[in-house]
Write an enzyme that holds these catalytic residues in place. Sequence first.
Site, PDB file in Angstrom:
ATOM      1  N   HIS A 190      -3.372   5.488  -1.043  1.00 12.06           N
ATOM      2  CA  HIS A 190      -4.479   4.534  -0.923  1.00 12.06           C
ATOM      3  C   HIS A 190      -5.531   5.019   0.077  1.00 12.06           C
ATOM      4  O   HIS A 190      -6.728   4.796  -0.115  1.00 12.06           O
ATOM      5  CB  HIS A 190      -3.913   3.177  -0.491  1.00 12.06           C
ATOM      6  CG  HIS A 190      -4.914   2.084  -0.346  1.00 12.06           C
ATOM      7  ND1 HIS A 190      -5.909   1.852  -1.262  1.00 12.06           N
ATOM      8  CD2 HIS A 190      -5.075   1.130   0.625  1.00 12.06           C
ATOM      9  CE1 HIS A 190      -6.640   0.815  -0.875  1.00 12.06           C
ATOM     10  NE2 HIS A 190      -6.162   0.371   0.267  1.00 12.06           N
TER      11      HIS A 190
ATOM     12  N   ASP B  53       0.850  -1.192   0.000  1.00 11.31           N
ATOM     13  CA  ASP B  53       0.000   0.000   0.000  1.00 11.31           C
ATOM     14  C   ASP B  53       0.882   1.238   0.000  1.00 11.31           C
ATOM     15  O   ASP B  53       1.881   1.301   0.734  1.00 11.31           O
ATOM     16  CB  ASP B  53      -0.880   0.053   1.251  1.00 11.31           C
ATOM     17  CG  ASP B  53      -2.013  -0.952   1.231  1.00 11.31           C
ATOM     18  OD1 ASP B  53      -2.265  -1.547   0.164  1.00 11.31           O
ATOM     19  OD2 ASP B  53      -2.649  -1.135   2.292  1.00 11.31           O
TER      20      ASP B  53
END
Length: 209
Positions: free
Chosen positions: A60, A56
Amino acid sequence: MKTSEWIDISQPLNNDIATWPGDTPFSYEVSWSKEESGSVNVGKLTMSIHTGTHIDAPFHFDNNGKKVLDLDIQVYVGPTRIIDVSNLESIGKKELEKFHLEGVERLLLRTSSHGKANEFPDIIPHLRADIAPFLSEKGIRLIGVDVPSVDPLDDKELAAHHQLFKHGIHILENVVLDHVADGDYELIALPLALSDADGSPVRAVIKPI
């Protein structure tokens, strides 16, 4: 397990792999066959970035957060430690204090809670936000989990995501650890060079040190 070979800890990407409910299903197909082109097969890939083993980026969960190409790729390569934290509903400072983590820069957590890549779990053990300052004090720069998220699946606040990156800790999700022992390894889990992306699939591999 002692071996000089690299060990794959990635979920294989195929048309049966589970995706987040409502997210883009994974699909691979040969869109231009050798018979059609006269020389080669050309594949077409459709997927969500958060399918299978992936990292991630802060974008995000933060519109102003860093994207994949802004991240320090050195974080995703180097010594890592695998520890077992099975049979826990959540994991925070209290659960990790018993482990010797001094000198560890990358930490992979085996929860053994869900081992079916073709079924999305209903519930997962999650990380509590108090884990972030604890890991930061130890010098840990990357945390990896064997589940789809560091936060509860239905959570909207994403406290663990926010606190981890606030403390300089990168996130690796959906690694496969059931076939490897606890201990110290070399890790390679490089994201793709996706310019504006909120994350990236990775091929995560380890080798015992």
